[in-house]
Scaffold this motif. Structure first.
Motif, mmCIF file in Angstrom:
data_model
loop_
_atom_site.group_PDB
_atom_site.id
_atom_site.type_symbol
_atom_site.label_atom_id
_atom_site.label_comp_id
_atom_site.label_asym_id
_atom_site.label_seq_id
_atom_site.Cartn_x
_atom_site.Cartn_y
_atom_site.Cartn_z
ATOM 1 N N VAL A 51 -15.106 73.828 -6.479
ATOM 2 C CA VAL A 51 -15.497 73.154 -5.233
ATOM 3 C C VAL A 51 -14.412 72.154 -4.830
ATOM 4 N N ARG A 52 -13.879 71.415 -5.795
ATOM 5 C CA ARG A 52 -12.798 70.468 -5.487
ATOM 6 C C ARG A 52 -11.552 71.190 -4.984
ATOM 7 N N GLU A 53 -11.253 72.355 -5.560
ATOM 8 C CA GLU A 53 -10.115 73.162 -5.100
ATOM 9 C C GLU A 53 -10.350 73.641 -3.665
ATOM 10 N N TRP A 54 -11.583 74.048 -3.348
ATOM 11 C CA TRP A 54 -11.935 74.482 -1.999
ATOM 12 C C TRP A 54 -11.703 73.338 -1.017
ATOM 13 N N ILE A 55 -12.112 72.117 -1.394
ATOM 14 C CA ILE A 55 -11.900 70.944 -0.542
ATOM 15 C C ILE A 55 -10.405 70.712 -0.350
ATOM 16 N N ALA A 56 -9.627 70.800 -1.420
ATOM 17 C CA ALA A 56 -8.176 70.590 -1.340
ATOM 18 C C ALA A 56 -7.529 71.609 -0.406
ATOM 19 N N LEU A 61 -4.909 72.784 4.803
ATOM 20 C CA LEU A 61 -4.876 73.471 6.102
ATOM 21 C C LEU A 61 -4.729 72.455 7.237
ATOM 22 N N ARG A 62 -5.382 71.329 7.103
ATOM 23 C CA ARG A 62 -5.268 70.284 8.118
ATOM 24 C C ARG A 62 -3.835 69.761 8.172
ATOM 25 N N ALA A 63 -3.244 69.546 7.020
ATOM 26 C CA ALA A 63 -1.891 69.024 6.930
ATOM 27 C C ALA A 63 -0.867 70.017 7.511
ATOM 28 N N ALA A 64 -1.168 71.307 7.380
ATOM 29 C CA ALA A 64 -0.247 72.343 7.854
ATOM 30 C C ALA A 64 -0.340 72.534 9.367
ATOM 31 N N ALA A 65 -1.425 72.073 9.948
ATOM 32 C CA ALA A 65 -1.644 72.299 11.391
ATOM 33 C C ALA A 65 -0.830 71.354 12.250
#
Length: 65
Positions: A51-56, A61-65
């Motif tokens: 779950v923590r990996e999913w959050i990361a 993805l936000r950082a890449a946008a």
């Protein structure tokens, strides 16, 4: 306890991700959330590290946008 084996209830996963239980279940049915670990007839849990990996991944993805 090894974090690889720490389990989160559906409620704990919802709190950690800020998603509702129904949204987590929708994502699960679409294959967009870590697979649950069946614990009993009506009880599932999630591996905390997954779950923590999913959050990361979402943050990345936000950082890449």
């Amino acid at each position: 306890m090894n974090d690889n084996h720490q389990l989160l209830s559906l409620n704990d996963a919802a709190r950690l991700t800020s998603l509702s239980r129904s949204m987590i279940n929708r994502y699960r049915s679409e294959g967009k959330f870590p697979k649950a670990v069946p614990l009993g007839e009506k009880r599932v849990a999630f591996v905390a590290s997954e779950v923590r990996e999913w959050i990361a991944e979402k943050v990345a993805l936000r950082a890449a946008a």
